[in-house]
Design an enzyme around this catalytic site. Structure first.
Site, PDB file in Angstrom:
ATOM      1  N   HIS A  58       8.057   0.223  19.577  1.00  0.00           N
ATOM      2  CA  HIS A  58       7.902  -0.996  18.411  1.00  0.00           C
ATOM      3  C   HIS A  58       9.311  -1.883  18.194  1.00  0.00           C
ATOM      4  CE1 HIS A  58       5.344  -4.073  16.143  1.00  0.00           C
ATOM      5  NE2 HIS A  58       6.635  -4.538  16.150  1.00  0.00           N
ATOM      6  N   HIS A  60      11.178  -5.400  19.598  1.00  0.00           N
ATOM      7  CA  HIS A  60      11.252  -6.914  20.226  1.00  0.00           C
ATOM      8  C   HIS A  60      12.753  -7.296  21.112  1.00  0.00           C
ATOM      9  CE1 HIS A  60       8.004  -8.500  18.056  1.00  0.00           C
ATOM     10  NE2 HIS A  60       8.035  -7.710  17.073  1.00  0.00           N
ATOM     11  N   GLN A 153       3.431 -14.481  19.608  1.00  0.00           N
ATOM     12  CA  GLN A 153       4.189 -14.807  18.004  1.00  0.00           C
ATOM     13  C   GLN A 153       3.202 -15.912  17.426  1.00  0.00           C
ATOM     14  OE1 GLN A 153       7.611 -13.083  16.688  1.00  0.00           O
ATOM     15  NE2 GLN A 153       5.987 -13.494  14.659  1.00  0.00           N
ATOM     16  N   HIS A 211      -0.040  -6.489  15.752  1.00  0.00           N
ATOM     17  CA  HIS A 211       1.176  -6.698  14.139  1.00  0.00           C
ATOM     18  C   HIS A 211      -0.378  -6.783  13.082  1.00  0.00           C
ATOM     19  CE1 HIS A 211       4.286  -7.374  17.082  1.00  0.00           C
ATOM     20  NE2 HIS A 211       5.240  -7.382  15.348  1.00  0.00           N
ATOM     21  N   GLU A 214       0.811  -7.695   8.715  1.00  0.00           N
ATOM     22  CA  GLU A 214       2.571  -7.660   8.039  1.00  0.00           C
ATOM     23  C   GLU A 214       2.330  -8.412   6.831  1.00  0.00           C
ATOM     24  OE1 GLU A 214       4.991  -7.900  11.046  1.00  0.00           O
ATOM     25  OE2 GLU A 214       6.991  -7.356   9.922  1.00  0.00           O
ATOM     26  N   ASP A 310      11.136  -2.073  16.081  1.00  0.00           N
ATOM     27  CA  ASP A 310      11.457  -3.094  15.495  1.00  0.00           C
ATOM     28  C   ASP A 310      12.154  -4.559  15.549  1.00  0.00           C
ATOM     29  OD1 ASP A 310       9.384  -5.741  14.839  1.00  0.00           O
ATOM     30  OD2 ASP A 310       9.555  -5.240  12.623  1.00  0.00           O
TER      31      ASP A 310
HETATM   32 FE   FE2 Z   1       6.912  -6.251  15.367  1.00  0.00          FE
END
Ligand code: FE2
Length: 429
Positions: A58, A60, A153, A211, A214, A310
Site C-alpha cells: 500500500h 502512494h 481520491q 481505502h 480509514e 502508505d
Molecule cells: Fe493510502
C-alpha cells in the site's frame, strides 16, 4: 555446477540455518546445507538472515517525496492531507511525478523492497499521475514490480468525473480497482460505491483494493459491504480492505460478527501502521485511540493481514524511508504484537503475505524461482525488525543491485573494544 552466485551459510526466515543458496541464470538452482558448487561470486552470510524481498502492498507513488509542496500539513489530519494534495494536483507535471517516483524506487530497492502496490489518483481529468506511473512501471520493471491501483481520491461519486476517469485508467492498463467509500458524501453513497467498484472488477477480472473505513468513526462499516459483495460475486482471494481503522473503535459485539464474515469472504486486510498511528485519533482528547485495525484478531480468524508503508514525505506524512522493517516495528508497538510468534507474523506481513495479496508469481526462496533476495545484517526476523537491519546485499534476477555496509561504530573507551555492533552478542562457547 558452475553458478553465478552462491550465498553460503545463510539463515532463512523459516528458521533453517547453515543454508547455501545457489543461483545461476537469474534463478535459484538449489538451497541446502554444504552444497558443493563453484561460482563467479561467493558471499559468506556468516549465519545472517537471507529473505525474499520486502513487499509494500500500500503506497502512494504519485505523491511521494513532495513534502512541502505547496505547503506543509499543519494539523496532521487525513482531511488536511487530502485538501493539500488537492492544492498540489493542478501544479503537478508529468516529468516531476516521474522523477520523484523513480527517486523513491531507488530508495525502495536499496531498502530491499522488490514489489510495490501503489494507488494512483484518478480524479485529475488529465490522468497525469496515471500516465506518469505507467511510464515509471515500464522503466523500473527490470528491478521492481510496480502494481497500480486506480484510486478515486476525491470520492467515486463525490468527484464528478471520478468514475469515468477510473474506467479510463483501467483501460490504460491500471490493474487494480480502488475506492474510498468513507469519503463519499453519505453512508449510502459509500455503500453504493463499494457495490459498484467490486462489480467493475468482477466484470473485468481485476483485483480490488479499497481505502476502506480509514476513519475513527466506529459506524463506518463499509468493510461489511466489501466482504458481502466479494462473497456474492465469487471474488475470494482477489479483494483487500486497506486501513480498516474504524474497526479499532467498533463495538465488540459487532466485530464478533464482522470478522468471521471477512474471513469467509476471503478478503485480505492491509494495515498501514506508521500512517494509522500518526493520523487516527486526531479528534480524541484523552484517551487517544491508536487507530490500527484489529490485526491479531483478524489473523486469528485466518484473514491474511499485510502492512503497507502508505506514505513517504508527502502531504500526509513527513517521515519515512522505504523501510518495511520500520513499518513492522511500529505495528509491534502500536498493536501489542510483542510475543515471539506475533513479531514473526509482522515479518510475514511485509514479505510473504503481501506477496500473495499482490499475486506475485515465483515469490519466495525456492529452487526454480527468480533469484530475488535480501541479505540482512541480522540473525533472524526478530533481530532484523529490532535493528531495522542494514540490507548488506539486494539481489534481483541473480545480480546484486544494491549494497549497504554493516553498521559498526568505532569506540574510543579505555578498556573497551574498538568496534561495537548493535547485533546480539552471543556468549562464547
Ligand atoms: Fe493510502
Amino acid at each position: 555446477m558452475q553458478a553465478d552466485l552462491i550465498i553460503q551459510n545463510a539463515t532463512l526466515s523459516d528458521g533453517r540455518t547453515g543454508q547455501d543458496i545457489v543461483i545461476a541464470h537469474g534463478i535459484v538452482q538449489a538451497i541446502g546445507p554444504g552444497i558443493d558448487a563453484a561460482a563467479h561470486e561467493v558471499i559468506d552470510a556468516e549465519g545472517r538472515l537471507v529473505t525474499p524481498p520486502f513487499v509494500d502492498c500500500h503506497f502512494h507513488m504519485d505523491a511521494t517525496l513532495s513534502l512541502g509542496l505547496p505547503r506543509l500539513n499543519q494539523s496532521g489530519t487525513l482531511l488536511e492531507g487530502i485538501a493539500l494534495w488537492g492544492e498540489l494536483k493542478p501544479l503537478l507535471t508529468h516529468e516531476a511525478v516521474i522523477e520523484r517516483a523513480l527517486a523513491y524506487c531507488d530508495i525502495a530497492v536499496a531498502q530491499g523492497i522488490g514489489a510495490i502496490r501503489s494507488h494512483v489518483d484518478v480524479c485529475d481529468d488529465r490522468l497525469l499521475g496515471v500516465e506518469a506511473l505507467l511510464e515509471v512501471k515500464r522503466q523500473v520493471a527490470p528491478y521492481l514490480d510496480l502494481q497500480l491501483v486506480a484510486f478515486p481520491q476525491d470520492g467515486l461519486y463525490r468527484s464528478p468525473t471520478a468514475r469515468e476517469n477510473l474506467v479510463r485508467a483501467l483501460d490504460l492498463g491500471v490493474e487494480v480497482v480502488g475506492g474510498i467509500p468513507h469519503f463519499e458524501r453519505t453512508m449510502e453513497d459509500g455503500r453504493r460505491s463499494v457495490v459498484d467498484l467490486v462489480a467493475i472488477a468482477a466484470e473485468r477480472g481485476l483485483m480490488v483494493d479499497l481505502h476502506c473505513d480509514e476513519t475513527d468513526d466506529p459506524n463506518s462499516r463499509h468493510i461489511e459491504t466489501l466482504a458481502a459483495e466479494t462473497q456474492r460475486l465469487g471474488m475470494a482471494g482477489r479483494v483487500a480492505g486497506s486501513h480498516l481503522t474504524s474497526m479499532h473503535g467498533m463495538d465488540n459485539y459487532y466485530v464478533a460478527k464482522l470478522i468471521p464474515l471477512i474471513a469467509e469472504a476471503g478478503v485480505a486486510a492491509i494495515a498501514n501502521p506508521l500512517i494509522n498511528i500518526a493520523i487516527q485519533g486526531r479528534h480524541d482528547s484523552y484517551p487517544k485511540r491508536r487507530g490500527l485495525t484489529r490485526i491479531a484478531e483478524l489473523e486469528a480468524a485466518g484473514v491474511p493481514v499485510a502492512f503497507g508503508h502508505d506514505c513517504v514525505m508527502d502531504p500526509w506524512y513527513s517521515l519515512g524511508s522505504g523501510d518495511m522493517l520500520e513499518v513492522a516495528h511500529m505495528a509491534i508497538h502500536a498493536a501489542h504484537l510483542t510475543s515471539q510468534d506475533a513479531m514473526r507474523s509482522t515479518f510475514a506481513a511485509v514479505t510473504t503475505v503481501p506477496a500473495a495479496i499482490l499475486g506475485l508469481e515465483g515469490y519466495g526462496l525456492a529452487p526454480g524461482n527468480p533469484a530475488h533476495l535480501v541479505l540482512l545484517d541480522a540473525s533472524d526476523p526478530i533481530e532484523a525488525i529490532r535493528l531495522k537491519a542494514n540490507r548488506l546485499a539486494v539481489v534481483r534476477h541473480g545480480a546484486i543491485v544494491a549494497r549497504t555496509p554493516p553498521r559498526l561504530a568505532e569506540l574510543d573507551l579505555e578498556g573497551r573494544p574498538r568496534e561495537v555492533s548493535l547485533r546480539r552478542q552471543r556468549a562464547a562457547s
